[in-house]
Design a protein around this motif. Structure first.
Motif, PDB file in Angstrom:
ATOM      1  N   GLY A  65       0.817  -1.184   0.000  1.00 19.04           N
ATOM      2  CA  GLY A  65       0.000   0.000   0.000  1.00 19.04           C
ATOM      3  C   GLY A  65       0.864   1.252   0.000  1.00 19.04           C
ATOM      4  N   PRO A  66       0.274   2.425  -0.266  1.00 23.96           N
ATOM      5  CA  PRO A  66      -1.153   2.604  -0.566  1.00 23.96           C
ATOM      6  C   PRO A  66      -1.493   2.198  -1.989  1.00 23.96           C
ATOM      7  CG  PRO A  66      -0.004   4.695  -0.741  1.00 23.96           C
ATOM      8  CD  PRO A  66       1.010   3.710  -0.256  1.00 23.96           C
ATOM      9  N   HIS A  67      -2.803   2.072  -2.245  1.00 23.40           N
ATOM     10  CA  HIS A  67      -3.288   1.833  -3.599  1.00 23.40           C
ATOM     11  C   HIS A  67      -3.709   3.173  -4.206  1.00 23.40           C
ATOM     12  CE1 HIS A  67      -4.511  -2.588  -2.527  1.00 23.40           C
ATOM     13  NE2 HIS A  67      -3.232  -2.353  -2.349  1.00 23.40           N
ATOM     14  N   TYR A  68      -3.563   3.278  -5.536  1.00 26.05           N
ATOM     15  CA  TYR A  68      -3.914   4.513  -6.229  1.00 26.05           C
ATOM     16  C   TYR A  68      -4.930   4.241  -7.330  1.00 26.05           C
ATOM     17  CZ  TYR A  68       0.055   6.834  -3.972  1.00 26.05           C
ATOM     18  OH  TYR A  68       0.921   7.359  -3.049  1.00 26.05           O
ATOM     19  N   LEU A  69      -5.689   5.288  -7.651  1.00 26.59           N
ATOM     20  CA  LEU A  69      -6.635   5.255  -8.767  1.00 26.59           C
ATOM     21  C   LEU A  69      -6.300   6.405  -9.700  1.00 26.59           C
ATOM     22  CD1 LEU A  69      -9.303   4.272 -10.153  1.00 26.59           C
ATOM     23  CD2 LEU A  69     -10.495   5.931  -8.683  1.00 26.59           C
ATOM     24  N   VAL A  70      -6.158   6.116 -10.990  1.00 24.04           N
ATOM     25  CA  VAL A  70      -5.875   7.142 -11.992  1.00 24.04           C
ATOM     26  C   VAL A  70      -6.954   7.090 -13.064  1.00 24.04           C
ATOM     27  CG1 VAL A  70      -4.263   7.964 -13.744  1.00 24.04           C
ATOM     28  CG2 VAL A  70      -3.382   7.053 -11.587  1.00 24.04           C
ATOM     29  N   CYS A  71      -7.584   8.233 -13.295  1.00 23.01           N
ATOM     30  CA  CYS A  71      -8.527   8.356 -14.415  1.00 23.01           C
ATOM     31  C   CYS A  71      -7.786   8.943 -15.601  1.00 23.01           C
ATOM     32  CB  CYS A  71      -9.706   9.247 -14.034  1.00 23.01           C
ATOM     33  SG  CYS A  71     -10.777   9.635 -15.445  1.00 23.01           S
ATOM     34  N   ASN A  72      -7.745   8.214 -16.685  1.00 26.59           N
ATOM     35  CA  ASN A  72      -7.094   8.680 -17.907  1.00 26.59           C
ATOM     36  C   ASN A  72      -8.084   9.536 -18.691  1.00 26.59           C
ATOM     37  OD1 ASN A  72      -5.829   9.069 -20.339  1.00 26.59           O
ATOM     38  ND2 ASN A  72      -5.384   6.915 -20.722  1.00 26.59           N
ATOM     39  N   ALA A  74     -14.880   3.378  -7.325  1.00 26.91           N
ATOM     40  CA  ALA A  74     -13.709   2.567  -7.667  1.00 26.91           C
ATOM     41  C   ALA A  74     -12.679   2.594  -6.541  1.00 26.91           C
ATOM     42  CB  ALA A  74     -13.090   3.065  -8.970  1.00 26.91           C
ATOM     43  N   ALA A  75     -12.468   3.765  -5.958  1.00 22.78           N
ATOM     44  CA  ALA A  75     -11.504   3.885  -4.867  1.00 22.78           C
ATOM     45  C   ALA A  75     -11.934   3.056  -3.667  1.00 22.78           C
ATOM     46  CB  ALA A  75     -11.355   5.353  -4.469  1.00 22.78           C
ATOM     47  N   GLY A 126      -9.588   0.021  -2.381  1.00 22.18           N
ATOM     48  CA  GLY A 126      -8.872   0.441  -1.187  1.00 22.18           C
ATOM     49  C   GLY A 126      -7.934   1.605  -1.403  1.00 22.18           C
ATOM     50  N   ALA A 127      -8.282   2.529  -2.311  1.00 26.18           N
ATOM     51  CA  ALA A 127      -7.453   3.707  -2.571  1.00 26.18           C
ATOM     52  C   ALA A 127      -7.958   4.895  -1.766  1.00 26.18           C
ATOM     53  CB  ALA A 127      -7.463   4.049  -4.060  1.00 26.18           C
ATOM     54  N   THR A 128      -7.066   5.716  -1.306  1.00 28.17           N
ATOM     55  CA  THR A 128      -7.438   6.946  -0.614  1.00 28.17           C
ATOM     56  C   THR A 128      -7.092   8.190  -1.426  1.00 28.17           C
ATOM     57  OG1 THR A 128      -5.313   7.036   0.552  1.00 28.17           O
ATOM     58  CG2 THR A 128      -7.147   5.901   1.659  1.00 28.17           C
ATOM     59  N   GLN A 149     -17.772   5.760   8.139  1.00 26.02           N
ATOM     60  CA  GLN A 149     -16.592   5.893   8.980  1.00 26.02           C
ATOM     61  C   GLN A 149     -15.400   5.126   8.400  1.00 26.02           C
ATOM     62  OE1 GLN A 149     -16.331   7.816  11.778  1.00 26.02           O
ATOM     63  NE2 GLN A 149     -18.365   8.565  11.217  1.00 26.02           N
ATOM     64  N   GLY A 150     -14.284   5.859   8.305  1.00 23.95           N
ATOM     65  CA  GLY A 150     -13.046   5.231   7.862  1.00 23.95           C
ATOM     66  C   GLY A 150     -12.818   5.249   6.367  1.00 23.95           C
ATOM     67  N   PHE A 151     -13.814   5.679   5.586  1.00 28.15           N
ATOM     68  CA  PHE A 151     -13.627   5.741   4.141  1.00 28.15           C
ATOM     69  C   PHE A 151     -13.250   7.159   3.743  1.00 28.15           C
ATOM     70  CE2 PHE A 151     -15.814   6.071  -0.207  1.00 28.15           C
ATOM     71  CZ  PHE A 151     -14.626   5.803  -0.869  1.00 28.15           C
ATOM     72  N   SER A 152     -11.995   7.340   3.387  1.00 27.78           N
ATOM     73  CA  SER A 152     -11.479   8.651   2.980  1.00 27.78           C
ATOM     74  C   SER A 152     -10.911   8.547   1.570  1.00 27.78           C
ATOM     75  CB  SER A 152     -10.383   9.121   3.942  1.00 27.78           C
ATOM     76  OG  SER A 152     -10.883   9.255   5.252  1.00 27.78           O
ATOM     77  N   PHE A 153     -11.203   9.558   0.784  1.00 27.57           N
ATOM     78  CA  PHE A 153     -10.711   9.571  -0.597  1.00 27.57           C
ATOM     79  C   PHE A 153     -10.766  10.987  -1.125  1.00 27.57           C
ATOM     80  CE2 PHE A 153     -11.699   9.213  -5.250  1.00 27.57           C
ATOM     81  CZ  PHE A 153     -10.459   8.725  -5.654  1.00 27.57           C
ATOM     82  N   ASP A 154      -9.729  11.377  -1.867  1.00 25.46           N
ATOM     83  CA  ASP A 154      -9.727  12.678  -2.522  1.00 25.46           C
ATOM     84  C   ASP A 154      -9.082  12.546  -3.893  1.00 25.46           C
ATOM     85  OD1 ASP A 154     -10.236  15.347  -2.953  1.00 25.46           O
ATOM     86  OD2 ASP A 154      -9.321  16.009  -1.074  1.00 25.46           O
TER      87      ASP A 154
END
Length: 581
Positions: free
Chosen positions: A248-255, A284-285, A289-291, A329-334
């Motif tokens: 970790g961490p895991h990442y999400l990328v939007c193309n 998707a995040a 498990g991506a933040t 609770q506990g789910f954070s993403f930006d």
């Protein structure tokens, strides 16, 4: 680190532009370069040295990155620049005339005159309103004006005055019924979260949080959703593989860097329904498990940039981004936006990683694959905009209903970008399995008195279809069987007046210009391909054996999809249309 900084000194304006990046790392290099280029209009040695000192980046590295992107200038140029698209859709709709008028009244391309210059540009992503031009004016803030459709007169007028801060007209959807992905475009206010929610927004995320991560991935997998960027990889499998990685961490990328000539569907979604992308990325995040997520957005999309920034700001204010999203609770993403700077190769998933991290946007060798080592060497999912906005449909309708819409191997709705010599260019949404003939009829066909010569499917990396092949069902499997591709959804129509030879030359020029140069087969092969086509057009010599040999080498031994597909359209034009004889 001993950076061996340059002796040049940054100006006051350049210092102000870079001041906000103090304390940043190398991954802030691309934003810092944008900041200077936007403020001053070009990046001087003094500015580059200041950026290197601020971000602790060696000057040679920073120069290599800055010189990689076509939107950056490393030599002084006027603050006002007019970018005229001369790519495929604009070429067949009069771009050369616009260039001729600018040459007569403003001067040769790239030459400064009266505080302005103009440049020939690759695709600007507004193919439905071709020909297009984009005026850029450096300043605080920088301003842009989109001319689409452009004329010689309007381009000359734009060159002679400061931009009127116009982002062009909002997207127009010609269809009225049966829309799902496009149902909110042109109907709801793209700047209003309340409008989005009133039209069904965030019901899918609520369902996802209730179902749990594993169930979300299972539903996406069962839906049969395939990637819409061209590779058609199963989305659920990609998500599951990333979620299972222990690192970790895991990442999400939007193309969102849709630079394929003739492609503009992601722009339409971003301009007409930006909250849908934010919700889709949040789902998707949650699943993987991506933040932290990134939207890698084309640098030529000013309206999409403004609306997406607004959507992110509003979602943060209202609790749909940040900590404990929707009270979970506990789910954070930006999400962070990273602007591209004019490099087609950055549409390749690993090239995006290098670009975001502050390196040249060159593809990486695989394996390891992104799900194992992607952005910042961590497990990463990369999906394009159209792929992601399918996810809320799946989580509100269910995988079974979603899959039943089209064919067994190609599930769900599909967006196609119609442009060129067609009566009603634009984005069209149809179920997989719709025939090319039906799709062309929806767009009004070619103009009265004209006849259809060919259709380019999939863009510059795609292939041609003849008029007698219009009954081709538009599915991934049928396209493969017909030895063509749907690619990213380009359907570029050519009538009997189209200059096919010149069109193929532009494709060859495009790949020559856009090759990153990292591998020899692509770096040399794209140049040899263009040279051979020029010889054919000049002397009518038979260069087909050489073209096949060069194309085969590029396809078999290039590192990434650019070199591997640079020969596709040329090959199909020779084999299906009898071109270049």
């Amino acid at each position: 680190m001993d950076l061996k900084l340059l002796d040049a000194i940054a100006s006051h304006e350049e210092r102000e532009a870079v001041a906000g990046f103090a304390g940043g790392g190398r991954d802030q290099l691309l934003p810092a370069l944008h900041a200077v280029n936007d403020r001053v209009g070009w990046i001087s040695q003094g500015a580059l040295s200041l950026i290197c000192e601020t971000l602790d980046v060696p000057p040679a590295d920073a120069y290599g990155v800055a010189s990689f992107y076509s939107l950056f200038a490393l030599a002084e140029r006027p603050e006002r620049v007019v970018h005229v698209c001369t790519d495929l859709a604009c070429r067949v709709n009069g771009a050369d005339t616009v260039c001729d008028v600018l040459t007569e009244h403003v001067g040769a391309a790239g030459k400064a005159r009266g505080g302005v210059t103009w440049l020939r540009s690759p695709c600007l992503g507004v193919c439905e309103r071709a020909p297009a031009a984009l005026t850029f004016q450096a300043g605080d803030p920088a301003t842009t004006e989109l001319l689409a459709p452009a004329t010689g007169a309007s381009a000359v007028l734009a060159a002679g005055r400061a931009p009127s801060v116009s982002e062009g007209a909002p997207p127009v959807i010609h269809q009225k019924d049966g829309l799902r992905l496009l149902r909110r475009v042109g109907v709801v206010d793209p700047s209003s979260l309340d409008d989005y929610r009133a039209a069904g927004g965030y019901a899918a995320l609520r369902n996802a949080l209730r179902m749990g991560k594993a169930a979300v991935i299972r539903e996406v997998t069962d839906s049969g959703l395939l990637g819409r960027g061209g590779a058609a990889f199963p989305t659920g499998r990609k998500w599951a593989a990333t979620a299972a990685q222990p690192a970790g961490p895991h990442y999400l990328v939007c193309n969102a860097d849709e630079s394929e000539p003739g492609t503009f569907k992601d722009r339409v979604l971003l301009e007409g329904d930006p909250f849908a992308l934010v919700e889709s990325m949040t789902i998707a995040a949650y699943a993987i498990g991506a933040t932290r997520g990134f939207v890698y957005l084309r640098g030529e999309y000013p309206r999409a940039l403004r609306l997406l920034r607004n959507a992110l700001d509003v979602c943060r204010e209202r609790g749909f981004l940040g900590a404990d999203i929707m009270g979970h609770q506990g789910f954070s993403f930006d999400i962070e936006i990273r602007r591209g700077a004019g490099a087609y190769i950055c549409g390749e998933e690993t090239a995006i990683f290098n670009s975001i991290e502050g390196f040249r946007g060159e593809p990486r060798t695989k394996p390891p694959f992104p799900v194992e080592q992607g952005l910042f060497s961590k497990p990463t999912v990369v999906n394009n905009v159209e792929t992601l906005v399918n996810v809320p449909l799946i989580l509100t309708e269910g995988a079974v209903a979603y899959r039943s819409l089209s064919t067994e191997a190609s599930a769900g709705p599909k967006l196609f970008c119609l442009s060129g010599n067609v009566e009603r260019p634009g984005v069209y949404e149809v179920p997989f399995g719709t025939s090319l003939r039906e799709l062309l009829a929806m767009a009004g066909g070619v103009a009265e008195g004209r006849t259809l010569r060919a259709i380019l499917l999939g863009g510059a990396a795609g292939g041609f279809v003849r008029p007698d092949e219009l009954d081709l069902p538009l599915t991934f499997e049928d396209a493969r069987a017909a030895k063509t591709t749907l690619g990213s959804g380009v359907v570029l129509v050519l009538d009997d007046l189209a200059d096919l030879g010149g069109f193929l030359l532009r494709i060859a020029e495009f790949f020559r210009d856009e090759s990153c140069g990292q591998c020899v087969p692509c770096r040399i092969g794209t140049v040899r391909q263009e040279e051979a086509i020029r010889r054919v057009l000049a002397a009518k010599s038979d260069e087909r054996p050489l073209l096949r040999e060069v194309g085969g080498v590029m396809r078999d031994s290039s590192i990434c999809g650019l070199g591997q597909t640079a020969w596709n359209a040329i090959e199909s034009a020779i084999d299906r249309l009898g071109a270049l004889q």
